[in-house]
Write a protein that holds these residues in place. Structure first.
Motif, PDB file in Angstrom:
ATOM      1  N   GLY A 107     -14.409  23.870  16.241  1.00 43.57           N
ATOM      2  CA  GLY A 107     -13.908  22.564  15.930  1.00 43.57           C
ATOM      3  C   GLY A 107     -13.560  21.683  17.092  1.00 43.57           C
ATOM      4  N   ARG A 108     -13.188  20.442  16.693  1.00 40.82           N
ATOM      5  CA  ARG A 108     -12.598  19.471  17.488  1.00 40.82           C
ATOM      6  C   ARG A 108     -11.389  18.930  17.069  1.00 40.82           C
ATOM      7  NH1 ARG A 108     -14.441  14.297  15.382  1.00 40.82           N
ATOM      8  NH2 ARG A 108     -16.189  14.810  13.668  1.00 40.82           N
ATOM      9  N   VAL A 109     -10.666  18.230  17.869  1.00 44.61           N
ATOM     10  CA  VAL A 109      -9.375  17.362  17.453  1.00 44.61           C
ATOM     11  C   VAL A 109      -9.825  15.975  17.973  1.00 44.61           C
ATOM     12  CG1 VAL A 109      -7.097  16.966  17.955  1.00 44.61           C
ATOM     13  CG2 VAL A 109      -7.904  19.373  17.912  1.00 44.61           C
ATOM     14  N   THR A 110      -9.800  14.864  17.084  1.00 45.48           N
ATOM     15  CA  THR A 110      -9.988  13.545  17.237  1.00 45.48           C
ATOM     16  C   THR A 110      -8.939  12.899  18.239  1.00 45.48           C
ATOM     17  OG1 THR A 110      -8.889  12.977  15.223  1.00 45.48           O
ATOM     18  CG2 THR A 110     -11.080  13.577  14.913  1.00 45.48           C
ATOM     19  N   GLY A 111      -9.241  11.824  18.467  1.00 45.84           N
ATOM     20  CA  GLY A 111      -8.245  10.907  19.335  1.00 45.84           C
ATOM     21  C   GLY A 111      -6.715  10.631  18.457  1.00 45.84           C
ATOM     22  N   ALA A 112      -7.166  10.613  17.134  1.00 45.49           N
ATOM     23  CA  ALA A 112      -5.845  10.388  16.434  1.00 45.49           C
ATOM     24  C   ALA A 112      -5.047  11.630  15.812  1.00 45.49           C
ATOM     25  CB  ALA A 112      -6.342   9.889  14.887  1.00 45.49           C
ATOM     26  N   LEU A 113      -5.540  12.915  16.839  1.00 49.29           N
ATOM     27  CA  LEU A 113      -4.943  14.162  16.656  1.00 49.29           C
ATOM     28  C   LEU A 113      -5.062  14.873  15.205  1.00 49.29           C
ATOM     29  CD1 LEU A 113      -1.918  14.004  19.145  1.00 49.29           C
ATOM     30  CD2 LEU A 113      -4.292  14.457  19.488  1.00 49.29           C
ATOM     31  N   ALA A 114      -6.377  14.534  14.552  1.00 48.99           N
ATOM     32  CA  ALA A 114      -6.492  15.196  13.582  1.00 48.99           C
ATOM     33  C   ALA A 114      -7.547  16.418  13.581  1.00 48.99           C
ATOM     34  CB  ALA A 114      -7.152  14.465  12.519  1.00 48.99           C
ATOM     35  N   LEU A 115      -7.494  17.712  12.983  1.00 50.32           N
ATOM     36  CA  LEU A 115      -8.344  18.674  13.297  1.00 50.32           C
ATOM     37  C   LEU A 115      -9.603  18.533  12.407  1.00 50.32           C
ATOM     38  CD1 LEU A 115      -8.649  21.525  14.492  1.00 50.32           C
ATOM     39  CD2 LEU A 115      -7.792  22.546  12.438  1.00 50.32           C
ATOM     40  N   HIS A 116     -10.603  18.525  12.912  1.00 51.98           N
ATOM     41  CA  HIS A 116     -11.964  18.613  12.203  1.00 51.98           C
ATOM     42  C   HIS A 116     -12.579  20.246  12.306  1.00 51.98           C
ATOM     43  CE1 HIS A 116     -12.667  14.173  11.654  1.00 51.98           C
ATOM     44  NE2 HIS A 116     -11.544  14.568  11.494  1.00 51.98           N
ATOM     45  N   ALA A 117     -12.175  21.288  11.541  1.00 51.67           N
ATOM     46  CA  ALA A 117     -12.664  22.513  11.683  1.00 51.67           C
ATOM     47  C   ALA A 117     -12.676  23.137  10.363  1.00 51.67           C
ATOM     48  CB  ALA A 117     -11.923  23.178  12.721  1.00 51.67           C
ATOM     49  N   ASP A 118     -13.552  24.131  10.139  1.00 50.39           N
ATOM     50  CA  ASP A 118     -13.442  24.885   8.862  1.00 50.39           C
ATOM     51  C   ASP A 118     -12.962  26.233   9.074  1.00 50.39           C
ATOM     52  OD1 ASP A 118     -15.105  22.853   7.482  1.00 50.39           O
ATOM     53  OD2 ASP A 118     -17.137  23.508   8.348  1.00 50.39           O
ATOM     54  N   ASP A 119     -12.982  26.683  10.209  1.00 51.59           N
ATOM     55  CA  ASP A 119     -12.322  28.121  10.481  1.00 51.59           C
ATOM     56  C   ASP A 119     -11.060  28.341   9.880  1.00 51.59           C
ATOM     57  OD1 ASP A 119     -12.535  30.558  12.162  1.00 51.59           O
ATOM     58  OD2 ASP A 119     -10.762  29.681  12.772  1.00 51.59           O
ATOM     59  N   PRO A 120     -10.746  29.273   9.026  1.00 47.54           N
ATOM     60  CA  PRO A 120      -9.634  29.317   8.156  1.00 47.54           C
ATOM     61  C   PRO A 120      -8.392  29.466   9.133  1.00 47.54           C
ATOM     62  CG  PRO A 120     -11.393  30.552   7.228  1.00 47.54           C
ATOM     63  CD  PRO A 120     -11.742  30.234   8.514  1.00 47.54           C
ATOM     64  N   ALA A 121      -8.579  30.577  10.269  1.00 44.60           N
ATOM     65  CA  ALA A 121      -7.468  30.778  10.938  1.00 44.60           C
ATOM     66  C   ALA A 121      -6.937  29.684  11.657  1.00 44.60           C
ATOM     67  CB  ALA A 121      -7.760  32.102  11.763  1.00 44.60           C
ATOM     68  N   LEU A 122      -7.889  28.790  12.185  1.00 45.68           N
ATOM     69  CA  LEU A 122      -7.364  27.863  13.000  1.00 45.68           C
ATOM     70  C   LEU A 122      -6.745  26.838  12.024  1.00 45.68           C
ATOM     71  CD1 LEU A 122      -7.477  26.151  15.598  1.00 45.68           C
ATOM     72  CD2 LEU A 122      -9.873  25.468  15.194  1.00 45.68           C
ATOM     73  N   ARG A 123      -7.481  26.648  10.878  1.00 44.83           N
ATOM     74  CA  ARG A 123      -6.633  25.587   9.877  1.00 44.83           C
ATOM     75  C   ARG A 123      -5.142  26.089   9.576  1.00 44.83           C
ATOM     76  NH1 ARG A 123     -10.207  21.963   7.372  1.00 44.83           N
ATOM     77  NH2 ARG A 123      -8.617  21.859   5.594  1.00 44.83           N
ATOM     78  N   THR A 124      -5.108  27.540   9.359  1.00 41.51           N
ATOM     79  CA  THR A 124      -3.653  27.681   9.052  1.00 41.51           C
ATOM     80  C   THR A 124      -2.923  27.441  10.384  1.00 41.51           C
ATOM     81  OG1 THR A 124      -4.385  29.377   7.686  1.00 41.51           O
ATOM     82  CG2 THR A 124      -2.304  29.669   8.393  1.00 41.51           C
ATOM     83  N   LEU A 125      -3.292  27.839  11.518  1.00 41.93           N
ATOM     84  CA  LEU A 125      -2.618  27.536  12.813  1.00 41.93           C
ATOM     85  C   LEU A 125      -2.130  26.014  12.913  1.00 41.93           C
ATOM     86  CD1 LEU A 125      -1.278  28.939  15.313  1.00 41.93           C
ATOM     87  CD2 LEU A 125      -3.586  28.408  16.530  1.00 41.93           C
ATOM     88  N   TRP A 126      -3.193  25.042  12.438  1.00 45.15           N
ATOM     89  CA  TRP A 126      -2.871  23.914  12.538  1.00 45.15           C
ATOM     90  C   TRP A 126      -1.805  23.440  11.785  1.00 45.15           C
ATOM     91  CZ3 TRP A 126      -4.730  20.916  16.295  1.00 45.15           C
ATOM     92  CH2 TRP A 126      -4.653  19.779  16.146  1.00 45.15           C
ATOM     93  N   GLU A 127      -1.279  24.110  10.847  1.00 39.04           N
ATOM     94  CA  GLU A 127      -0.246  23.578   9.901  1.00 39.04           C
ATOM     95  C   GLU A 127       0.929  23.678  10.674  1.00 39.04           C
ATOM     96  OE1 GLU A 127      -0.284  26.196   6.380  1.00 39.04           O
ATOM     97  OE2 GLU A 127      -2.438  25.293   5.868  1.00 39.04           O
ATOM     98  N   GLU A 128       1.112  24.939  11.686  1.00 34.58           N
ATOM     99  CA  GLU A 128       2.206  24.957  12.446  1.00 34.58           C
ATOM    100  C   GLU A 128       2.262  23.914  13.417  1.00 34.58           C
ATOM    101  OE1 GLU A 128       2.222  29.114  14.114  1.00 34.58           O
ATOM    102  OE2 GLU A 128       4.029  28.577  15.504  1.00 34.58           O
ATOM    103  N   VAL A 129       1.061  23.682  14.054  1.00 37.37           N
ATOM    104  CA  VAL A 129       0.895  22.664  15.097  1.00 37.37           C
ATOM    105  C   VAL A 129       1.565  21.284  14.339  1.00 37.37           C
ATOM    106  CG1 VAL A 129      -0.775  20.911  16.087  1.00 37.37           C
ATOM    107  CG2 VAL A 129      -1.213  23.365  16.126  1.00 37.37           C
TER     108      VAL A 129
END
Ligand code: SF4
Ligand code: SF4
Length: 156
Positions: A107-129
């Protein structure tokens, strides 16, 4: 990564509610508002794009697109490039590309620092981010890249 806008216009396709024309004040001049920041601005259509601006086929077919967006060959172009608001000028659809440890894109992270990804593990980790990242975007961007690398992701 160094961001290079390809001028594909994709990011402008759903900004019709955010870049609003309040009034036409001259043949190619408009009083506008950038709704997300509540900022008024004046936009004059770029001289070299007036012909394509006058063709309303595209905005009629795409009611959610920014009113200043027009097709130009295979591209979509902003017809007020000179006068477009700051958030348009500095928008980056990709600030970081994220891949797994083998280099498979996730996936990618936008300039506004939003995650655009479907991967479940990465999305879960993003909550910690989101919980731990520095408040300032400027500080957060390198922090996020380092955090993801530390967790085994490839970031560029
Ligand atoms: S910022 Fe990204 S989506 Fe927007 S026009 Fe440039 S390359 Fe396309
Ligand atoms: S003003 Fe230009 S850059 Fe901004 S959303 Fe509209 S078409 Fe895109």
């Amino acid at each position: 990564m160094v961001f290079c806008c390809r001028q594909c216009g994709t990011c402008c396709m759903y900004l019709g509610d955010y870049i609003v024309i309040e009034q036409q004040t001259a043949p190619f001049v408009f009083a506008c508002e950038s709704v997300s920041t509540g900022t008024p601005f004046t936009a004059e259509v770029d001289e070299d794009k007036r012909e394509i601006f006058l063709d309303h086929t595209f905005p009629d077919q795409h009611p959610h697109a920014c009113r200043f967006l027009r097709p130009y060959g295979s591209l979509l172009r902003c017809t007020i490039h000179r006068d477009s608001p700051a958030q348009c000028k500095y928008y980056r659809c990709v600030a970081m590309k994220v891949a797994d440890s083998r280099g498979i894109p996730l996936g990618r992270v936008t300039g506004a620092l939003a995650l655009h990804a479907d991967d479940p593990a990465l999305r879960t980790l993003w909550e910690e981010v989101e919980r731990k990242r520095p408040k300032s975007d400027t500080e957060a961007e390198p922090w996020i890249a380092a955090f993801l690398r530390d967790k085994g992701y490839q970031v560029e």
